[in-house]
Design a protein around this motif. Structure first.
Motif: not given
Ligand SMILES: C[S@@+](CC[C@H](N)C(=O)[O-])C[C@H]1O[C@@H](n2cnc3c(N)ncnc32)[C@H](O)[C@@H]1O
Length: 306
Positions: A219-237
């Protein structure tokens, strides 16, 4: 009730925790017994031939001339299975960078990224650098490759691997999800997020997972994964590709995670992966541990930014 009893007895026979057997029984009922058997089996020693130096056939011939038995992998064109395990430093050409030790599933990542000269690439959770080094072996003319790892001691492992292979990347010790701590604002054409996960696809390599992993951790990993996905998406052109991977077989960390992301990001489109390996799911491709395949359990999802 009967299903629960069956899962419990299978869990005890296969020395897996009840919660995990129940999850796999729900998500992969037809493959359940094979997954458990594969997870209890001895993992193969899989090599990745550095195709920038020689062909797989040439390296297989070299092994054969030294009396070392090996077979080519069926999924990745760089993969070789050694018939008998041996210490890594005794593998011919290891110190010289002719090969690396890497599971066949991970060897599919570089090809899935559709690499081209001139691209700027981010490898967000990079240590020990297996995929970083394969990307660099596969495409020599990237404009930049930034590899991020939050554990300093593990960042050192990337350095070691790159030195052995005579490759270079920009290495950063940071929490990839905290953009302000590392990002200069210049967009990437490709982002690889090899996310921290339950590692339920690689239990044969880390049998302690059967004892230590808990549903609360997932359950904790799900939160971390979603946070990484959402934040790193901003770095993509815009127009760039984002590859999300895990060594998990739990759909909640994989296709459901991507579904949730797509539902809240209208500039994200599922790109699909044209391949003949794994199980095609709604938002990705899943390799399952199997007694008839050498590859680890692994999930791939490729997204494009519109
Ligand atoms: C699955 S492993 C990556 C394996 C690596 N991609 C390879 O192919 O060799 C996940 C890595 O991500 C790192 N990690 C976890 N959370 C992170 C974060 N928020 N930022 C950067 N690295 C992170 C972990 O320390 C771990 O080394």
């Amino acid at each position: 009730m009967q299903a629960n009893l069956d899962s419990a007895s299978l869990a005890s026979r296969a020395s897996h925790p009840d919660w995990l057997v129940e999850a796999v029984a729900t998500d992969w009922p037809d493959q359940l017994e094979d997954i458990l058997d594969a997870s209890n089996a001895r993992p193969p020693l899989t090599l990745r031939v550095n195709l920038a130096r020689q062909s797989r056939e040439q390296y297989l011939q070299k092994l054969s001339s030294l009396g070392i038995q090996a077979t080519p992998g069926l999924l990745a064109n760089s993969a070789i299975y050694l018939s008998e395990p041996m210490p890594v430093h005794n593998i011919p050409g290891f110190a010289e960078g002719e090969l690396s030790v890497q599971d066949e599933a991970s060897q599919l990542v570089a090809g899935t990224l559709r690499l081209e000269p001139g691209l700027q690439l981010l490898d967000a959770c990079a240590a020990p650098g297996g995929k970083t080094s394969h990307i660099l072996e596969s495409e020599h003319s990237l404009t930049r490759l930034v590899a991020i790892e939050k554990e300093k001691s593990r960042l050192f492992r990337i350095e070691e691997n790159l030195q052995r292979l005579k490759l270079a990347a920009t290495l950063v010790c940071a929490d990839a999800a905290v953009l302000a701590s590392w990002w200069d604002g210049e967009g990437f054409d490709r982002v690889l997020l090899d996310a921290p996960c339950s590692a339920t696809g690689v239990i044969r390599r880390h049998p302690d997972i059967k004892l230590l992993r808990t549903p609360e951790q997932v359950t904790e990993l799900l939160v971390t994964q979603q946070q990484l996905l959402r934040n790193l998406w901003q770095c993509l052109k815009p127009g760039g590709l984002f590859l999300y991977t895990t060594c998990s077989i739990l759909p909640e960390e994989n296709q459901a995670q991507i579904r949730q992301f797509l539902d809240s990001h209208h500039d994200a489109k599922y790109e699909g992966i044209a391949a003949d390996w794994g199980v095609e799911c709604e938002t990705g491709r899943q390799l399952l541990p199997s007694t008839s395949s050498g590859a680890d359990g692994f999930f791939f999802s490729l997204l494009r930014k519109c």
